[in-house]
Design an enzyme around this catalytic site. Structure first.
Site, PDB file in Angstrom:
ATOM      1  N   PHE A  57       0.839  -1.207   0.000  1.00 55.56           N
ATOM      2  CA  PHE A  57       0.000   0.000   0.000  1.00 55.56           C
ATOM      3  C   PHE A  57       0.876   1.262   0.000  1.00 55.56           C
ATOM      4  O   PHE A  57       0.886   2.043  -0.963  1.00 55.56           O
ATOM      5  CB  PHE A  57      -0.938  -0.079   1.206  1.00 55.56           C
ATOM      6  CG  PHE A  57      -1.643   1.193   1.575  1.00 55.56           C
ATOM      7  CD1 PHE A  57      -2.274   1.970   0.608  1.00 55.56           C
ATOM      8  CD2 PHE A  57      -1.707   1.596   2.906  1.00 55.56           C
ATOM      9  CE1 PHE A  57      -2.951   3.140   0.960  1.00 55.56           C
ATOM     10  CE2 PHE A  57      -2.381   2.757   3.264  1.00 55.56           C
ATOM     11  CZ  PHE A  57      -2.989   3.531   2.294  1.00 55.56           C
ATOM     12  N   ASN A 109       8.434  -9.357  -1.467  1.00 53.99           N
ATOM     13  CA  ASN A 109       8.267 -10.819  -1.590  1.00 53.99           C
ATOM     14  C   ASN A 109       6.800 -11.184  -1.815  1.00 53.99           C
ATOM     15  O   ASN A 109       6.447 -12.353  -1.856  1.00 53.99           O
ATOM     16  CB  ASN A 109       8.815 -11.549  -0.351  1.00 53.99           C
ATOM     17  CG  ASN A 109       7.981 -11.300   0.884  1.00 53.99           C
ATOM     18  OD1 ASN A 109       7.191 -10.364   0.924  1.00 53.99           O
ATOM     19  ND2 ASN A 109       8.152 -12.131   1.897  1.00 53.99           N
ATOM     20  N   GLY A 142       1.983  -7.664  -0.214  1.00 59.41           N
ATOM     21  CA  GLY A 142       1.974  -6.731  -1.343  1.00 59.41           C
ATOM     22  C   GLY A 142       1.421  -7.427  -2.581  1.00 59.41           C
ATOM     23  O   GLY A 142       1.180  -8.634  -2.576  1.00 59.41           O
ATOM     24  N   GLY A 191      22.891  -2.811   6.733  1.00 58.04           N
ATOM     25  CA  GLY A 191      24.169  -3.266   6.160  1.00 58.04           C
ATOM     26  C   GLY A 191      24.346  -2.751   4.740  1.00 58.04           C
ATOM     27  O   GLY A 191      25.432  -2.308   4.348  1.00 58.04           O
ATOM     28  N   TYR A 246       4.568  -7.416  16.044  1.00 59.83           N
ATOM     29  CA  TYR A 246       4.738  -6.221  15.207  1.00 59.83           C
ATOM     30  C   TYR A 246       5.388  -5.107  16.032  1.00 59.83           C
ATOM     31  O   TYR A 246       6.386  -4.515  15.625  1.00 59.83           O
ATOM     32  CB  TYR A 246       3.372  -5.784  14.699  1.00 59.83           C
ATOM     33  CG  TYR A 246       3.374  -4.614  13.740  1.00 59.83           C
ATOM     34  CD1 TYR A 246       3.971  -4.708  12.489  1.00 59.83           C
ATOM     35  CD2 TYR A 246       2.736  -3.414  14.078  1.00 59.83           C
ATOM     36  CE1 TYR A 246       3.951  -3.644  11.599  1.00 59.83           C
ATOM     37  CE2 TYR A 246       2.704  -2.351  13.195  1.00 59.83           C
ATOM     38  CZ  TYR A 246       3.312  -2.464  11.960  1.00 59.83           C
ATOM     39  OH  TYR A 246       3.276  -1.401  11.077  1.00 59.83           O
TER      40      TYR A 246
END
Ligand code: UDP
Length: 314
Positions: free
Chosen positions: A12, A33, A37, A102, A145
């Site tokens: 979104f 992935n 989505g 990283g 979460y």
């Protein structure tokens, strides 16, 4: 020209960020992935400066060439999603954030991570300012979460302080707009779908809990301003207009002209009772404030849902 990676770019918010940054002439690498989505969110993008890579950022991320900016938006974000995918939610917030840090260190990129008002938990301070540390149950259903995002903030600040990476942290409050999924499970998409299909509106608890809803274009503008700023501490972005869930259900009924009834179901565990951002920091340092009125934002969102449901819009 700027080269930018957006993780969760088919989600979104991620897909709206892709559109926004392409308009600002960035070359955009969209990574997702596709757990929550969808390629449908980016299928309209026909641009030589756009590339999609299907990849789970919990695993090592390899990008050839320079990267000026990274926006880390990969994560399930709806309570029903992170309840269904608790371990991927924990991993993308922790291991995924470590990987983008990283990458930012290697490429000397500016990194912005998507945090959340959930870091404040069921808040004891109201409205929530950035210096409030929150009231989170680490072992409750929402802990996967909330704690992943709290860890993401902690490791981001550590990389900023220890490795001198230019990092930004946006604490996103409830947001709505086109490209939320029909089965997203959050209040506004649920209510709109229920209203448009003549089903009962499911208000949880007695509907007196509050939220403050920001339209997606306002949020994206705030995120862009934060990305371009020199602020490294967490910054709230959201709309401070607070309302009860019952009031929102009534608004959706009115805006859709639906005669659906409201039914009251049990309140999910640890559901925050109140939520409202204090946005003084964004107003002062980013010269940002939300502009889209609720009626206007609801109308575009309802039109989008009508199209998804195959209902004609006027
Ligand atoms: N909610 C509701 N009915 C629904 C979905 C959500 O009453 O069908 C309530 C939910 O319990 C919470 C508020 O609406 O109090 C906002 O929920 P949402 O899932 O949108 O996001 P949250 O702010 O809880 O992360």
């Amino acid at each position: 020209m700027h080269r930018t990676l957006i993780t969760g770019g088919a989600g979104f918010l991620g897909s709206h960020l892709c559109d926004y940054l392409l308009n600002k002439d960035h070359e955009v690498i969209c990574m997702d992935n596709l757990l929550t989505g969808s390629l449908l969110n980016i299928k309209h993008i026909k641009n030589d400066r756009f590339n999609f890579i299907e990849h789970n950022v919990t695993n090592f991320i390899n990008i050839d060439g320079p990267l000026d900016y990274i926006l880390h938006f990969a994560s399930p974000a709806s309570p029903i999603d992170y309840l269904e995918h608790p371990i991927p939610t924990l991993k993308v917030g922790s291991l995924g954030t470590h990987n983008v840090l990283g990458l930012a260190k290697k490429k000397k990129s500016v990194l912005l991570i998507a945090s959340t008002s959930e870091v404040y938990g069921d808040p004891l301070i109201h409205p929530q300012r950035e210096d409030y540390w929150g009231n989170v149950n680490p072992v409750g259903p929402r802990g996967v979460y909330d704690e992943a995002k709290r860890f993401a903030e902690a490791i981001t600040m550590a990389y900023h302080r220890y490795h001198n990476i230019d990092t930004k942290i946006v604490r996103i409050f409830n947001t709505y707009g086109p490209r939320m999924r029909l089965n997203d499970g959050r209040a506004i998409p649920n209510f709109i779908k229920q209203a448009l299909t003549g089903n009962e509106i499911t208000a949880f608890g007695d509907g007196s809990q509050t939220r403050s809803f920001c339209y997606v274009s306002d949020l994206i503008e705030g995120i862009y301003r934060l990305l371009m700023s020199d602020i490294n501490d967490p910054t709230n972005i959201g709309n401070p207009i607070e309302m009860t869930i019952k009031q929102m259900a009534d608004k959706v009924l009115q805006a859709t002209g639906s005669h659906s009834k409201i039914t009251y179901l049990s309140l999910p565990e640890d559901d925050p009772k109140v939520r409202q951002p204090n946005i003084d920091k964004a107003v002062k340092y980013l010269d940002w404030k939300p502009r889209v009125q609720l009626d206007e934002g609801l109308k575009s969102t309802i039109d989008y849902f009508k199209t998804q449901l195959g209902i004609e819009t006027q």
